[in-house]
Design an enzyme around this catalytic site. Structure first.
Site, PDB file in Angstrom:
ATOM      1  N   TYR A 160       0.777  -1.102  -0.173  1.00 24.48           N
ATOM      2  CA  TYR A 160       0.009   0.113  -0.025  1.00 24.48           C
ATOM      3  C   TYR A 160       0.937   1.230   0.041  1.00 24.48           C
ATOM      4  CZ  TYR A 160      -4.108   2.592   0.831  1.00 24.48           C
ATOM      5  OH  TYR A 160      -5.421   3.555   0.787  1.00 24.48           O
ATOM      6  N   ASN A 175     -15.611   4.119   2.521  1.00 24.44           N
ATOM      7  CA  ASN A 175     -16.257   3.945   1.104  1.00 24.44           C
ATOM      8  C   ASN A 175     -17.348   4.976   0.962  1.00 24.44           C
ATOM      9  OD1 ASN A 175     -14.777   1.882   0.569  1.00 24.44           O
ATOM     10  ND2 ASN A 175     -16.344   0.378   1.379  1.00 24.44           N
ATOM     11  N   SER A 188     -18.966  -3.315  -5.014  1.00 18.50           N
ATOM     12  CA  SER A 188     -18.041  -3.106  -3.835  1.00 18.50           C
ATOM     13  C   SER A 188     -18.581  -1.973  -2.822  1.00 18.50           C
ATOM     14  CB  SER A 188     -16.727  -2.518  -4.444  1.00 18.50           C
ATOM     15  OG  SER A 188     -17.055  -1.053  -4.895  1.00 18.50           O
ATOM     16  N   GLY A 189     -17.928  -2.070  -1.729  1.00 21.89           N
ATOM     17  CA  GLY A 189     -18.582  -0.915  -0.751  1.00 21.89           C
ATOM     18  C   GLY A 189     -18.688   0.462  -1.220  1.00 21.89           C
ATOM     19  N   ASP A 196     -19.267 -11.086 -14.056  1.00 22.50           N
ATOM     20  CA  ASP A 196     -20.060 -12.284 -14.303  1.00 22.50           C
ATOM     21  C   ASP A 196     -19.971 -13.249 -13.211  1.00 22.50           C
ATOM     22  OD1 ASP A 196     -22.284 -13.484 -15.303  1.00 22.50           O
ATOM     23  OD2 ASP A 196     -21.374 -14.366 -17.017  1.00 22.50           O
ATOM     24  N   GLY A 208      -9.440   2.773  -7.244  1.00 26.51           N
ATOM     25  CA  GLY A 208      -8.896   1.562  -6.940  1.00 26.51           C
ATOM     26  C   GLY A 208      -8.536   0.813  -8.032  1.00 26.51           C
ATOM     27  N   GLY A 209      -7.686  -0.209  -7.566  1.00 33.22           N
ATOM     28  CA  GLY A 209      -7.094  -1.034  -8.677  1.00 33.22           C
ATOM     29  C   GLY A 209      -6.928  -2.385  -8.506  1.00 33.22           C
ATOM     30  N   PHE A 216      -8.528   9.703  -7.092  1.00 31.97           N
ATOM     31  CA  PHE A 216      -9.095  10.329  -5.941  1.00 31.97           C
ATOM     32  C   PHE A 216      -8.459   9.329  -4.732  1.00 31.97           C
ATOM     33  CE2 PHE A 216     -12.103  10.119  -2.441  1.00 31.97           C
ATOM     34  CZ  PHE A 216     -11.887  11.631  -1.938  1.00 31.97           C
ATOM     35  N   TRP A 217      -8.051   9.976  -3.718  1.00 31.56           N
ATOM     36  CA  TRP A 217      -7.687   9.084  -2.671  1.00 31.56           C
ATOM     37  C   TRP A 217      -8.334   9.703  -1.080  1.00 31.56           C
ATOM     38  CZ3 TRP A 217      -2.073   8.940  -0.092  1.00 31.56           C
ATOM     39  CH2 TRP A 217      -1.897   7.660   0.819  1.00 31.56           C
TER      40      TRP A 217
HETATM   41  P1  NDP Z   1     -14.902  -4.359  -1.223  1.00 28.94           P
HETATM   42  O1  NDP Z   1     -13.995  -5.017  -0.624  1.00 28.94           O
HETATM   43  O2  NDP Z   1     -16.253  -3.824  -0.706  1.00 28.94           O
HETATM   44  O3  NDP Z   1     -15.106  -5.068  -2.714  1.00 28.94           O
HETATM   45  C1  NDP Z   1     -14.285  -5.492  -3.404  1.00 28.94           C
HETATM   46  C2  NDP Z   1     -14.720  -5.411  -5.034  1.00 28.94           C
HETATM   47  O4  NDP Z   1     -13.731  -5.474  -5.822  1.00 28.94           O
HETATM   48  C3  NDP Z   1     -15.834  -6.061  -5.452  1.00 28.94           C
HETATM   49  O5  NDP Z   1     -16.640  -5.496  -6.194  1.00 28.94           O
HETATM   50  C4  NDP Z   1     -15.047  -7.249  -6.281  1.00 28.94           C
HETATM   51  O6  NDP Z   1     -15.922  -7.770  -7.243  1.00 28.94           O
HETATM   52  C5  NDP Z   1     -14.129  -6.554  -6.820  1.00 28.94           C
HETATM   53  N1  NDP Z   1     -13.119  -7.172  -7.225  1.00 28.94           N
HETATM   54  C6  NDP Z   1     -12.385  -8.112  -6.541  1.00 28.94           C
HETATM   55  N2  NDP Z   1     -11.214  -8.642  -7.447  1.00 28.94           N
HETATM   56  C7  NDP Z   1     -11.403  -8.190  -8.618  1.00 28.94           C
HETATM   57  C8  NDP Z   1     -10.685  -8.401  -9.966  1.00 28.94           C
HETATM   58  N3  NDP Z   1      -9.435  -9.002  -9.938  1.00 28.94           N
HETATM   59  N4  NDP Z   1     -11.176  -7.568 -10.836  1.00 28.94           N
HETATM   60  C9  NDP Z   1     -12.485  -6.978 -10.845  1.00 28.94           C
HETATM   61  N5  NDP Z   1     -12.998  -6.605  -9.797  1.00 28.94           N
HETATM   62  C10 NDP Z   1     -12.549  -7.362  -8.668  1.00 28.94           C
HETATM   63  O7  NDP Z   1     -14.129  -3.129  -1.763  1.00 28.94           O
HETATM   64  P2  NDP Z   1     -13.968  -1.353  -1.407  1.00 28.94           P
HETATM   65  O8  NDP Z   1     -15.182  -0.878  -1.898  1.00 28.94           O
HETATM   66  O9  NDP Z   1     -13.795  -1.467   0.168  1.00 28.94           O
HETATM   67  O10 NDP Z   1     -12.791  -0.923  -2.397  1.00 28.94           O
HETATM   68  C11 NDP Z   1     -12.801  -1.277  -3.544  1.00 28.94           C
HETATM   69  C12 NDP Z   1     -11.450  -0.772  -4.398  1.00 28.94           C
HETATM   70  O11 NDP Z   1     -11.732   0.758  -3.955  1.00 28.94           O
HETATM   71  C13 NDP Z   1     -10.184  -1.052  -3.564  1.00 28.94           C
HETATM   72  O12 NDP Z   1      -9.280  -1.141  -4.751  1.00 28.94           O
HETATM   73  C14 NDP Z   1      -9.960  -0.183  -2.606  1.00 28.94           C
HETATM   74  O13 NDP Z   1      -8.527   0.102  -2.062  1.00 28.94           O
HETATM   75  C15 NDP Z   1     -10.425   1.009  -3.155  1.00 28.94           C
HETATM   76  N6  NDP Z   1     -10.899   2.340  -2.375  1.00 28.94           N
HETATM   77  C16 NDP Z   1      -9.946   3.247  -2.476  1.00 28.94           C
HETATM   78  C17 NDP Z   1     -10.391   4.399  -1.920  1.00 28.94           C
HETATM   79  C18 NDP Z   1      -9.803   5.730  -2.171  1.00 28.94           C
HETATM   80  O14 NDP Z   1      -9.867   6.833  -1.242  1.00 28.94           O
HETATM   81  N7  NDP Z   1      -8.963   5.771  -3.220  1.00 28.94           N
HETATM   82  C19 NDP Z   1     -11.370   4.550  -0.921  1.00 28.94           C
HETATM   83  C20 NDP Z   1     -12.009   3.185  -0.437  1.00 28.94           C
HETATM   84  C21 NDP Z   1     -11.627   2.189  -1.256  1.00 28.94           C
HETATM   85  P3  NDP Z   1     -16.484  -9.270  -7.074  1.00 28.94           P
HETATM   86  O15 NDP Z   1     -17.751  -9.414  -6.469  1.00 28.94           O
HETATM   87  O16 NDP Z   1     -16.753  -9.681  -8.481  1.00 28.94           O
HETATM   88  O17 NDP Z   1     -15.279 -10.049  -6.598  1.00 28.94           O
END
Ligand code: NDP
Length: 335
Positions: free
Chosen positions: A55, A128, A155-156, A178, A247-248, A270-271
């Site tokens: 991170y 989130n 995601s969240g 999917d 996010g990535g 955005f972070w």
């Molecule tokens: P959650 O743990 O709630 O959800 C994870 C999500 O990622 C799910 O939608 C999951 O989909 C998807 N996912 C997991 N692996 C993959 C993959 N290989 N390819 C595509 N999608 C995938 O996550 P958060 O909402 O808490 O966080 C999501 C992202 O946002 C993270 O990268 C996190 O670090 C980032 N984030 C960034 C913030 C910022 O300020 N920049 C703040 C909050 C979060 P599936 O159901 O298909 O597995």
């Protein structure tokens, strides 16, 4: 001054291997600090990346895991004015270590939340929904009837985007991967206010054109995935629109297509941690954001993401689940 039960790591590595349940001696309470009993703390992707050592910010080791969560103040130092005994508090910054039963923190590191919102909302509010609200507010001026497209829609962050956008009358096109139970997930996101839920594959299909007969092309794309998925989002933006990457999850860089030339799209990032640090001494912006979110929560317009509560003692199970694909539920440690 007592002991805390905590999830600690002494080296970076795979969370299931390096995280241990341990006992920590609490420091004595300084006159500007507060003793907080943690109530609930989620496991977010950034927590996992922090433990893995990948991170953007890393703590000094040994460290307690967790960046987010809600606790209750049980004692305050003599000079503390900003929080009081009984308050619900969340950390102001990342890296403070929320996966523990008791913690002594500087009162300046705490933000008070109203305690009339559900516990799971409070435990998951600071990252989130704040990210979702800022991305919907700070990059494009969205009016009712406008469209936003996003990937990782389950995601969240994605669930918060769906609900906050719906509350503002903004349409959302929500892209998910999917899976066998896609229709169940689609239904769940639609109940939250999603206008459309589509699979990643659909982004590349001609039926997207049909969609844009009914809705304006998106002004804003929100990218939590990267790689091909992000490239496809960019293709669907309207001229001059913005894609915000936050996010990535796919761990793949973004290729920017010719939309950059022919549509002059803007590619931004955005972070939320940086946003909060920039506003660290300006409580107004942070408080008004939290107020806005709590108002939506009280109005029944913003629910927490789907969550599974797991006792801190069962942390192995929670960490395993948090790292599984298609799990569609946030693991929340309860202390
Ligand atoms: P959650 O743990 O709630 O959800 C994870 C999500 O990622 C799910 O939608 C999951 O989909 C998807 N996912 C997991 N692996 C993959 C993959 N290989 N390819 C595509 N999608 C995938 O996550 P958060 O909402 O808490 O966080 C999501 C992202 O946002 C993270 O990268 C996190 O670090 C980032 N984030 C960034 C913030 C910022 O300020 N920049 C703040 C909050 C979060 P599936 O159901 O298909 O597995």
């Amino acid at each position: 001054a007592g002991e805390s039960t905590a999830l600690v790591y002494t080296t970076h590595g795979e969370p299931s291997q390096v995280i241990k349940l341990g006992t920590l001696q609490l420091p004595s309470l300084g006159d500007k600090s507060a003793l907080v009993k943690m109530l609930a703390a989620p496991i977010n992707p950034s927590d996992i990346n922090m433990i893995q050592g990948t991170y953007a910010i890393l703590p000094d080791l040994p460290a307690v895991g967790g960046n987010e969560g809600v606790g209750q103040v049980i004692e305050v130092g003599s000079k503390v004015k900003t929080v009081k005994v009984g308050d619900w508090v969340i950390p102001r910054d990342a890296g403070l270590g929320t996966w523990q039963t008791l913690v002594v923190l500087s009162a300046d590191d705490l933000v008070t939340l109203p305690s009339d919102i559900p516990l799971l909302s409070a435990a998951t509010l600071g990252v989130n929904p704040c990210t979702a609200l800022r991305m919907l507010s700070d990059f494009e001026e969205l009016k009712p009837g406008d469209t936003v497209i996003q990937n990782a829609a389950n995601s969240g962050v994605g669930q918060a985007v769906i609900q906050i956008a719906a509350a503002k009358g903004v349409h959302t096109i929500n892209v998910v991967r999917d899976r066998p139970d896609l229709s169940q997930l689609t239904d769940r996101l639609k109940v939250m206010g999603a206008t459309h839920v589509i699979k990643e594959e659909t982004l590349r299909r001609p039926e997207m054109k049909e969609l844009f007969k009914f809705y304006p092309r998106p002004k804003l794309a929100l990218n939590g995935v990267g790689g091909k998925s992000a490239t496809e989002l960019l293709r669907h933006l309207q001229s001059g629109g913005t894609m915000v990457t936050y996010g990535g999850m796919a761990k793949q860089p973004i290729t920017v297509p010719s939309a950059l030339i022919f549509k002059d799209v803007k590619v931004r990032g955005f972070w939320v941690t940086q946003w909060k640090r920039n506003h660290g001494h300006n409580d107004k912006a942070l408080c008004s954001m939290l107020d806005e979110l709590c108002t939506l929560i009280r109005a029944g317009k913003l629910s927490p993401p789907a969550c599974t509560e797991v006792s801190i003692k069962d942390f192995h199970k929670a960490l395993d689940n948090a790292m599984k694909p298609y799990i569609s539920t946030k693991q929340v440690l309860v202390m």
